[in-house]
Design an enzyme around this catalytic site. Structure first.
Site, PDB file in Angstrom:
ATOM      1  N   LYS A 178       0.828  -1.198   0.000  1.00 48.95           N
ATOM      2  CA  LYS A 178       0.000   0.000   0.000  1.00 48.95           C
ATOM      3  C   LYS A 178       0.871   1.260   0.000  1.00 48.95           C
ATOM      4  O   LYS A 178       0.608   2.220   0.704  1.00 48.95           O
ATOM      5  CB  LYS A 178      -0.932  -0.004   1.204  1.00 48.95           C
ATOM      6  N   CYS A 179       1.898   1.253  -0.807  1.00 52.44           N
ATOM      7  CA  CYS A 179       2.895   2.315  -0.840  1.00 52.44           C
ATOM      8  C   CYS A 179       2.853   3.012  -2.201  1.00 52.44           C
ATOM      9  O   CYS A 179       2.435   2.421  -3.198  1.00 52.44           O
ATOM     10  CB  CYS A 179       4.272   1.676  -0.602  1.00 52.44           C
TER      11      CYS A 179
END
Length: 159
Positions: free
Chosen positions: A35-36
């Site tokens: 989730k970067c």
């Protein structure tokens, strides 16, 4: 002399993997997160894995949740995400810590071999990359902003 092949890590399926299994290969070791802002680099990492599939090279992914809670999932969730979203086929390992008192021994060694900005050992963010040669020595450290495709030249030099 210690090399990358002296370490063991837990694969994403829970099995212990002696890194000696990769002896003779150049390795690109990356701390990853699902989730970067850099998560799209999974595609570039997989492209490198496929580009050098018939050469002595391997990408190794190490999920880490130490940066902005960007890898909150369990191992099975991480594996499913990587496979379904990016068709990741390179070896993925269980979630680890790359900084602090619980830093995985591999990352303790990697960060002693090649320091980051201003000589810091700490990993600054997800998708920091370490390149080892075919003898297991760290030859380069790349910041998260460095795209996997931009590492092709250094990889070629090792093969």
């Amino acid at each position: 002399m210690t090399t990358v092949y002296d370490f063991t890590a837990t694969a994403i399926d829970g099995t212990d993997v002696p890194l000696n299994r990769f002896r003779g290969k150049a390795l690109l070791i990356v701390n990853t997160a699902s989730k970067c802002g850099f998560t799209g680099q999974y595609a570039g990492l997989e492209a490198l894995q496929r580009q050098y599939a018939d050469r002595p090279f391997e990408v190794l992914g190490f999920p880490c949740n130490q940066f902005g809670n960007q890898e909150p999932g369990k191992a099975a969730e991480i594996a499913a995400f990587c496979t379904s979203t990016f068709s990741v086929d390179f070896p993925m390992f269980d979630k680890i810590e790359v900084n602090g008192p619980n830093r995985h021994p591999l990352y303790d060694w990697l960060t002693r071999q090649k320091r980051g900005f201003l000589g810091s050992r700490d990993i600054k963010w997800n998708f920091t990359k370490f390149l080892t040669d075919r003898e297991g020595r760290v030859v380069a450290r790349f910041a998260p902003q460095v795209e996997p495709a931009d590492i092709s030249g250094p990889i070629e030099a090792l093969l």
